[in-house]
Design an enzyme around this catalytic site. Structure first.
Site, PDB file in Angstrom:
ATOM      1  N   GLU A  77       0.813  -1.225   0.000  1.00  0.00           N
ATOM      2  CA  GLU A  77       0.000   0.000   0.000  1.00  0.00           C
ATOM      3  C   GLU A  77       0.847   1.276   0.000  1.00  0.00           C
ATOM      4  OE1 GLU A  77      -2.739  -0.184   3.296  1.00  0.00           O
ATOM      5  OE2 GLU A  77      -3.773  -1.943   2.522  1.00  0.00           O
TER       6      GLU A  77
ATOM      7  N   GLU B 149      -5.012  -8.558   1.153  1.00  0.00           N
ATOM      8  CA  GLU B 149      -5.649  -8.181   2.419  1.00  0.00           C
ATOM      9  C   GLU B 149      -7.137  -7.986   2.197  1.00  0.00           C
ATOM     10  OE1 GLU B 149      -4.225  -4.773   4.642  1.00  0.00           O
ATOM     11  OE2 GLU B 149      -2.144  -5.376   4.307  1.00  0.00           O
TER      12      GLU B 149
HETATM   13  O1  IFM Z   1      -3.835  -2.755   9.431  1.00  0.00           O
HETATM   14  C1  IFM Z   1      -3.839  -2.292   8.130  1.00  0.00           C
HETATM   15  C2  IFM Z   1      -2.688  -2.865   7.336  1.00  0.00           C
HETATM   16  O2  IFM Z   1      -1.471  -2.610   7.952  1.00  0.00           O
HETATM   17  C3  IFM Z   1      -2.659  -2.295   5.950  1.00  0.00           C
HETATM   18  N1  IFM Z   1      -3.936  -2.394   5.311  1.00  0.00           N
HETATM   19  C4  IFM Z   1      -5.105  -2.006   6.035  1.00  0.00           C
HETATM   20  C5  IFM Z   1      -5.112  -2.650   7.406  1.00  0.00           C
HETATM   21  C6  IFM Z   1      -6.362  -2.208   8.189  1.00  0.00           C
HETATM   22  O3  IFM Z   1      -6.353  -0.837   8.359  1.00  0.00           O
END
Ligand code: IFM
Length: 472
Positions: A169, A375
């Site tokens: 990200e 994710e």
């Molecule tokens: O916890 C975070 C992660 O580190 C990166 N993506 C989003 C998640 C939730 O906010």
């Protein structure tokens, strides 16, 4: 298909969970690790909920064997974790620290012994503080330092890790770190955001080249993006333009150079008032555009963008409030709208259809590139009951709906290879500290005891059967 008939994933679909170093490891000052920007930021009064830090976190650094046993017991097939840069190359320069590398060697060996595929991310936001002191991501040298760090980790772990991700990200690193300032290092500098984004892209390109040199040929290399799934509030040209601006700033600023080798012209135009983009040197876009083996996509929720309505409230980060202005350079006039009533504990709208949309988008844009959901998950205010159990039916429903949306994409021909649930454990949720729980395993932050929630059992059954069970 009838409504209650189970739907099945491909037999070789990879099922995993995900975490990140700073969010779970703890041991912040052990074995030669030096501070990262998150150690500094979390110690800065008012930046993180109730002054929480990652000093201890889930103490995974000492409890990793139990955590791996837990994953094995749940039948997870893959584990996405990140390497802490300041643990293996303190200060971000010079030689590696053996003890840091040994930790990740032992971790990956432990995974392999348990039949769990390691999926390694090189950078999940914990920049060595010394590199930030030298200018951080807005400075070109940080990208060069990152390539050197990639070589260290690639040479140390290339014999055992087959799935490599450069960045997690980069949007958050650039925009939350240097734009809205709600993440480390907490700077609010419009042009620095663009420079940081470019140097993160360059870091990805340079590191990918290095990894190709040092990794065995069968290693897969990719990047994880969190593309904005942005919808115009109405079909008016003004609302569509608002959505276009957010898409350029949150998604195409990364995906265009990485996947196609050029920054979008509309992005350069939208941001012309703050930057002439002279930090992009000849050859940079080609260096960023490296052949990849997969694209990782993180998805949580869509956003709705509209033309301004006269509100003067500025959004805290990425548009989860209603009627708030975008904090991003070049889109200050854009407003976010909140149309979905159902929310997670983060206040994020629940809308699984955005996952299908984002998978279809990239499947069309880069049809040759396999996709992974690296994710997806939700925070809810989970409570332990009197018998010591944690029931989280809302998380089960969230996961079920999103996996159903992933199946919709698969059924439309998307080359989706796997799913990493965020997160294995409740952990340090950045500026929210330990107040938000994303885990399928509950962590008591006093005793550090792990308790699988009902969602962990549900997910375990899904991994075992490969088919989406009926709603329970
Ligand atoms: O916890 C975070 C992660 O580190 C990166 N993506 C989003 C998640 C939730 O906010």
């Amino acid at each position: 298909m009838t409504e209650n008939q189970p739907r099945t994933f491909p037999a070789d679909f990879l099922w995993g969970s995900a975490t990140a170093a700073y969010q779970i490891e703890g041991a912040a000052a052990e074995d030669g690790r030096t501070p990262s920007i998150w150690d500094t930021f979390s110690r800065t009064p008012g930046k993180v909920y109730e002054g929480h830090t990652g000093d201890v976190a889930c103490d995974h650094y000492h409890r990793w064997q139990d955590d791996l046993d837990l994953m094995a017991e749940l039948g997870l097939e893959a584990y996405r974790f990140s390497v802490s840069w300041p643990r293996v190359q303190p200060t971000g320069r010079g030689p590696a620290v053996q003890r840091g590398l040994d930790f990740y060697r032992a971790l990956t060996d432990g995974l392999l012994e348990r039949g769990i595929t390691p999926a390694l991310t090189l950078y999940h936001w914990d920049l060595p503080q010394e590199l930030e002191d030298a200018g951080g991501w807005p400075v070109r040298e940080t990208a060069e330092r990152f390539a050197e760090y990639a070589r260290i980790v690639g040479e140390a772990l290339g014999d055992r890790v087959k799935m490599w991700t450069t960045l997690n990200e980069p949007f958050c690193s650039a925009f939350l770190g240097y734009g809205s300032g709600v993440h480390a290092p907490g700077r609010t500098e419009p042009e620095s955001v663009l420079k940081a984004a470019h140097h993160l892209n360059l870091a990805h390109g340079l590191a990918t080249q290095v990894l190709r040199e040092v990794l065995p040929r069968d290693a897969a290399i990719g990047i994880t993006l969190n593309p904005a799934v942005v919808r115009p509030h109405t079909d008016s040209p003004e609302d569509r333009d608002a959505a276009r601006r957010i898409d350029a700033l949150q998604t195409r600023i990364f995906s265009d150079p990485v996947l196609h080798g050029a920054y979008p012209a509309d992005l350069r135009q939208d941001t012309a008032a703050v930057s002439d983009w002279s930090f992009v040197r000849d050859g940079d876009e080609a260096a960023i555009h490296q052949p990849l083996d997969f694209l990782g996509i993180n998805y949580y929720n869509p956003v709705v963008a509209s033309a301004p309505s006269g509100s003067d409230v500025v959004a805290r980060n990425d548009g989860h409030g209603s009627g708030e202005h975008s904090p991003w350079v070049g889109s200050e006039q854009v407003e976010f709208q909140m149309l979905t009533a159902e929310r997670t504990d983060m206040g994020w709208p629940i809308d699984a259809s955005g996952l299908t949309d984002v998978l279809l988008r990239f499947s069309r844009e880069v049809p040759q590139l396999p996709l992974y959901i690296t994710e997806n998950g939700a925070a809810f205010d989970d409570k332990m009951d009197g018998s010591g159990a944690v029931h989280d039916p809302n998380r089960v429903a969230y996961l079920r709906d999103h996996l159903s949306a992933a199946l919709d994409a698969l059924e439309q021909g998307v080359d989706l290879r796997g799913y990493f649930l965020w997160s294995l454990l409740d952990n340090f949720e950045w500026a929210y500290g330990y107040s938000k729980r994303f885990g399928v395993v509950h962590v008591d932050f006093e005793t550090l005891k792990r308790t699988p929630k009902s969602s962990a059992r549900w997910y375990s059954e899904l991994v075992r059967s490969g088919s989406l069970p009926d709603r329970d």
